[in-house]
Motif scaffolding. Structure first.
Motif, PDB file in Angstrom:
ATOM      1  N   GLN A  49       0.830  -1.195   0.000  1.00 40.71           N
ATOM      2  CA  GLN A  49       0.000   0.000   0.000  1.00 40.71           C
ATOM      3  C   GLN A  49       0.867   1.249   0.000  1.00 40.71           C
ATOM      4  O   GLN A  49       1.722   1.408   0.867  1.00 40.71           O
ATOM      5  CB  GLN A  49      -0.919   0.009   1.221  1.00 40.71           C
ATOM      6  CG  GLN A  49      -1.919  -1.114   1.200  1.00 40.71           C
ATOM      7  CD  GLN A  49      -2.834  -1.078   2.407  1.00 40.71           C
ATOM      8  OE1 GLN A  49      -2.623  -0.345   3.359  1.00 40.71           O
ATOM      9  NE2 GLN A  49      -3.875  -1.882   2.367  1.00 40.71           N
ATOM     10  N   ASP A  50       0.650   2.100  -0.994  1.00 42.36           N
ATOM     11  CA  ASP A  50       1.347   3.379  -1.088  1.00 42.36           C
ATOM     12  C   ASP A  50       0.467   4.295  -1.942  1.00 42.36           C
ATOM     13  O   ASP A  50       0.544   4.266  -3.176  1.00 42.36           O
ATOM     14  CB  ASP A  50       2.724   3.199  -1.716  1.00 42.36           C
ATOM     15  CG  ASP A  50       3.536   4.481  -1.754  1.00 42.36           C
ATOM     16  OD1 ASP A  50       2.941   5.585  -1.810  1.00 42.36           O
ATOM     17  OD2 ASP A  50       4.772   4.388  -1.749  1.00 42.36           O
ATOM     18  N   SER A  51      -0.387   5.067  -1.287  1.00 42.47           N
ATOM     19  CA  SER A  51      -1.375   5.853  -2.014  1.00 42.47           C
ATOM     20  C   SER A  51      -0.750   6.888  -2.945  1.00 42.47           C
ATOM     21  O   SER A  51      -1.279   7.158  -4.024  1.00 42.47           O
ATOM     22  CB  SER A  51      -2.341   6.536  -1.039  1.00 42.47           C
ATOM     23  OG  SER A  51      -1.637   7.369  -0.145  1.00 42.47           O
ATOM     24  N   GLU A  52       0.387   7.462  -2.544  1.00 43.28           N
ATOM     25  CA  GLU A  52       1.045   8.436  -3.413  1.00 43.28           C
ATOM     26  C   GLU A  52       1.563   7.785  -4.687  1.00 43.28           C
ATOM     27  O   GLU A  52       1.406   8.323  -5.785  1.00 43.28           O
ATOM     28  CB  GLU A  52       2.183   9.130  -2.672  1.00 43.28           C
ATOM     29  CG  GLU A  52       1.703  10.051  -1.561  1.00 43.28           C
ATOM     30  CD  GLU A  52       2.854  10.700  -0.808  1.00 43.28           C
ATOM     31  OE1 GLU A  52       3.930  10.892  -1.399  1.00 43.28           O
ATOM     32  OE2 GLU A  52       2.664  11.011   0.371  1.00 43.28           O
ATOM     33  N   LEU A  53       2.186   6.619  -4.546  1.00 42.96           N
ATOM     34  CA  LEU A  53       2.711   5.916  -5.720  1.00 42.96           C
ATOM     35  C   LEU A  53       1.564   5.449  -6.614  1.00 42.96           C
ATOM     36  O   LEU A  53       1.652   5.550  -7.841  1.00 42.96           O
ATOM     37  CB  LEU A  53       3.590   4.746  -5.295  1.00 42.96           C
ATOM     38  CG  LEU A  53       4.265   3.970  -6.418  1.00 42.96           C
ATOM     39  CD1 LEU A  53       5.112   4.888  -7.297  1.00 42.96           C
ATOM     40  CD2 LEU A  53       5.107   2.839  -5.842  1.00 42.96           C
ATOM     41  N   VAL A  54       0.489   4.961  -6.019  1.00 44.69           N
ATOM     42  CA  VAL A  54      -0.671   4.532  -6.809  1.00 44.69           C
ATOM     43  C   VAL A  54      -1.225   5.702  -7.611  1.00 44.69           C
ATOM     44  O   VAL A  54      -1.577   5.548  -8.782  1.00 44.69           O
ATOM     45  CB  VAL A  54      -1.760   3.910  -5.902  1.00 44.69           C
ATOM     46  CG1 VAL A  54      -3.075   3.735  -6.655  1.00 44.69           C
ATOM     47  CG2 VAL A  54      -1.294   2.572  -5.364  1.00 44.69           C
ATOM     48  N   ALA A  55      -1.286   6.875  -7.003  1.00 46.89           N
ATOM     49  CA  ALA A  55      -1.790   8.055  -7.719  1.00 46.89           C
ATOM     50  C   ALA A  55      -0.904   8.382  -8.919  1.00 46.89           C
ATOM     51  O   ALA A  55      -1.401   8.706  -9.998  1.00 46.89           O
ATOM     52  CB  ALA A  55      -1.878   9.247  -6.776  1.00 46.89           C
ATOM     53  N   LEU A  56       0.400   8.292  -8.740  1.00 48.73           N
ATOM     54  CA  LEU A  56       1.322   8.571  -9.845  1.00 48.73           C
ATOM     55  C   LEU A  56       1.238   7.496 -10.924  1.00 48.73           C
ATOM     56  O   LEU A  56       1.193   7.790 -12.118  1.00 48.73           O
ATOM     57  CB  LEU A  56       2.751   8.694  -9.326  1.00 48.73           C
ATOM     58  CG  LEU A  56       3.031   9.908  -8.452  1.00 48.73           C
ATOM     59  CD1 LEU A  56       4.400   9.793  -7.794  1.00 48.73           C
ATOM     60  CD2 LEU A  56       2.934  11.189  -9.269  1.00 48.73           C
ATOM     61  N   LEU A  57       1.213   6.227 -10.509  1.00 46.93           N
ATOM     62  CA  LEU A  57       1.140   5.128 -11.472  1.00 46.93           C
ATOM     63  C   LEU A  57      -0.206   5.124 -12.198  1.00 46.93           C
ATOM     64  O   LEU A  57      -0.297   4.683 -13.341  1.00 46.93           O
ATOM     65  CB  LEU A  57       1.365   3.794 -10.775  1.00 46.93           C
ATOM     66  CG  LEU A  57       2.786   3.537 -10.295  1.00 46.93           C
ATOM     67  CD1 LEU A  57       2.842   2.291  -9.424  1.00 46.93           C
ATOM     68  CD2 LEU A  57       3.742   3.416 -11.467  1.00 46.93           C
TER      69      LEU A  57
END
Length: 96
Positions: A49-57
């Motif tokens: 879980q990494d919401s910032e990375l998910v947003a970028l990806l």
């Protein structure tokens, strides 16, 4: 004011075979994200879980390689996934 706990789940799936950069193979939010997460669990694919990375990806088009600026962050995710699953990282044939 909506709280952050009411935001729909988001998920991004990556594939890395050792050639080129990892590719985004699935992405979505809400019901689609839940389906991506469920499929990962059913296939024993590690989830991080990494919401910032998910947003970028999530900004990367499907079947496209991730941009160079995300290499370091995604490398950490891949290391985590391979360690948790007990698999070895894929190597290019020239590295063998």
């Amino acid at each position: 004011m909506p709280s952050s706990t009411n935001t729909p789940p988001q998920a991004v799936s990556l594939q890395y075979d050792g050639d080129g950069a990892p590719k985004v193979t699935a992405k979505g939010q809400g019901y689609i994200a839940e389906e991506i997460i469920q499929a990962a669990k059913e296939h024993h694919i590690p989830i991080q879980q990494d919401s910032e990375l998910v947003a970028l990806l999530g900004q990367v088009q499907l079947d496209q390689e991730i941009p160079e600026k995300l290499y370091a962050a995604v490398a950490q995710v891949l290391l985590f996934a391979y360690e948790v699953s007990g698999k070895e990282l894929p190597r290019k044939s020239e590295d063998l």
